[in-house]
Design a protein around this motif. Sequence first.
Motif, PDB file in Angstrom:
ATOM      1  N   ARG A  31       0.837  -1.201   0.000  1.00 60.95           N
ATOM      2  CA  ARG A  31       0.000   0.000   0.000  1.00 60.95           C
ATOM      3  C   ARG A  31       0.870   1.248   0.000  1.00 60.95           C
ATOM      4  NH1 ARG A  31      -5.472  -0.982  -0.778  1.00 60.95           N
ATOM      5  NH2 ARG A  31      -5.703  -3.190  -0.358  1.00 60.95           N
ATOM      6  N   CYS A  32       0.421   2.233  -0.739  1.00 66.40           N
ATOM      7  CA  CYS A  32       1.113   3.513  -0.824  1.00 66.40           C
ATOM      8  C   CYS A  32       0.960   4.266   0.501  1.00 66.40           C
ATOM      9  CB  CYS A  32       0.535   4.329  -1.980  1.00 66.40           C
ATOM     10  SG  CYS A  32       1.197   6.002  -2.107  1.00 66.40           S
ATOM     11  N   HIS A  33       2.053   4.815   0.997  1.00 65.70           N
ATOM     12  CA  HIS A  33       2.026   5.589   2.240  1.00 65.70           C
ATOM     13  C   HIS A  33       1.262   6.899   2.056  1.00 65.70           C
ATOM     14  CE1 HIS A  33       3.369   6.572   6.262  1.00 65.70           C
ATOM     15  NE2 HIS A  33       3.789   7.758   5.822  1.00 65.70           N
ATOM     16  N   LYS A  89       6.573   2.714   1.129  1.00 63.33           N
ATOM     17  CA  LYS A  89       6.472   2.659  -0.332  1.00 63.33           C
ATOM     18  C   LYS A  89       5.432   3.675  -0.776  1.00 63.33           C
ATOM     19  CE  LYS A  89       7.856  -2.154  -0.786  1.00 63.33           C
ATOM     20  NZ  LYS A  89       7.532  -3.481  -1.294  1.00 63.33           N
ATOM     21  N   TRP A  90       5.686   4.267  -1.948  1.00 69.92           N
ATOM     22  CA  TRP A  90       4.839   5.345  -2.451  1.00 69.92           C
ATOM     23  C   TRP A  90       4.614   5.161  -3.952  1.00 69.92           C
ATOM     24  CZ3 TRP A  90       4.195   9.700   1.011  1.00 69.92           C
ATOM     25  CH2 TRP A  90       5.009   9.662   2.150  1.00 69.92           C
ATOM     26  N   HIS A  91       3.450   5.575  -4.448  1.00 71.54           N
ATOM     27  CA  HIS A  91       3.286   5.777  -5.893  1.00 71.54           C
ATOM     28  C   HIS A  91       4.147   6.981  -6.253  1.00 71.54           C
ATOM     29  CE1 HIS A  91      -0.812   3.882  -5.239  1.00 71.54           C
ATOM     30  NE2 HIS A  91      -0.321   3.159  -6.233  1.00 71.54           N
ATOM     31  N   ARG A  92       4.642   7.009  -7.462  1.00 71.35           N
ATOM     32  CA  ARG A  92       5.470   8.146  -7.895  1.00 71.35           C
ATOM     33  C   ARG A  92       4.705   9.463  -7.724  1.00 71.35           C
ATOM     34  NH1 ARG A  92       9.965   9.153 -10.159  1.00 71.35           N
ATOM     35  NH2 ARG A  92      10.488   7.028 -10.688  1.00 71.35           N
ATOM     36  N   ASN A 119       4.184  19.378  -5.195  1.00 69.30           N
ATOM     37  CA  ASN A 119       4.706  18.879  -6.463  1.00 69.30           C
ATOM     38  C   ASN A 119       5.435  17.562  -6.205  1.00 69.30           C
ATOM     39  OD1 ASN A 119       3.868  20.960  -8.211  1.00 69.30           O
ATOM     40  ND2 ASN A 119       5.520  22.276  -7.444  1.00 69.30           N
ATOM     41  N   PRO A 120       5.445  16.651  -7.213  1.00 71.78           N
ATOM     42  CA  PRO A 120       6.177  15.390  -7.024  1.00 71.78           C
ATOM     43  C   PRO A 120       7.653  15.653  -6.740  1.00 71.78           C
ATOM     44  CG  PRO A 120       4.782  15.271  -8.953  1.00 71.78           C
ATOM     45  CD  PRO A 120       4.748  16.705  -8.496  1.00 71.78           C
ATOM     46  N   VAL A 121       8.204  14.912  -5.797  1.00 74.86           N
ATOM     47  CA  VAL A 121       9.630  14.994  -5.495  1.00 74.86           C
ATOM     48  C   VAL A 121      10.321  14.044  -6.468  1.00 74.86           C
ATOM     49  CG1 VAL A 121      11.417  14.597  -3.772  1.00 74.86           C
ATOM     50  CG2 VAL A 121       9.201  15.543  -3.079  1.00 74.86           C
TER      51      VAL A 121
END
Length: 179
Positions: A127-129, A146-149, A159-161
């Motif tokens: 699962r995504c955090h 764990k994360w989705h991009r 903004n996405p890191v």
Amino acid sequence: MSTNDGPAICNSCNAVISGRIVKALDKKWHPEHFTCNTCHKPIDGAKFHQHDGGVHCVPCFAQHHSPRCHGCGEPITDRVIQALGVSWHAHHFVCGGCRKELGGGGFMEQAGRPYCSSCYADKFAARCHGCAKPIVDKAIIALDAKWHRDCFTCNKCFNPVTDSTFSVLDNKPLCGKCA
């Protein structure tokens, strides 16, 4: 010029056949002598199976020689699904979650049970955090999670890191601009 083979001789008893003749396996038989090797009853009709050098009526072949369905234990007499090292009726090879027929398509296995990709992801994927939804493709591993991009975002500007280095504030990422 006519060819007469003479009287028909039964392959079983070697006697002349008068009356009805059963022709099977390039031989001739009295109807009562063309019998199933399992139940020993005459094979009625034109359908039979050959197996291990003998002939079997359709019910005996199904009962004794057809593969057994892992789902129900009954003989499989039509389409066989071979998966997970066993045989299945098509309608018994179903997802362990939603019970949808899996047919010949793709599936995922967990503890010997098949799952469609959706149920597998829902039940077993990491699962995504950030969003708590299943991660089914590439994941970012950071901050012991764990994360989705798209979910690994700066806690200030959202903004996405994307940089390989980032700062952390209250166990949440900050991009280089906001750090």
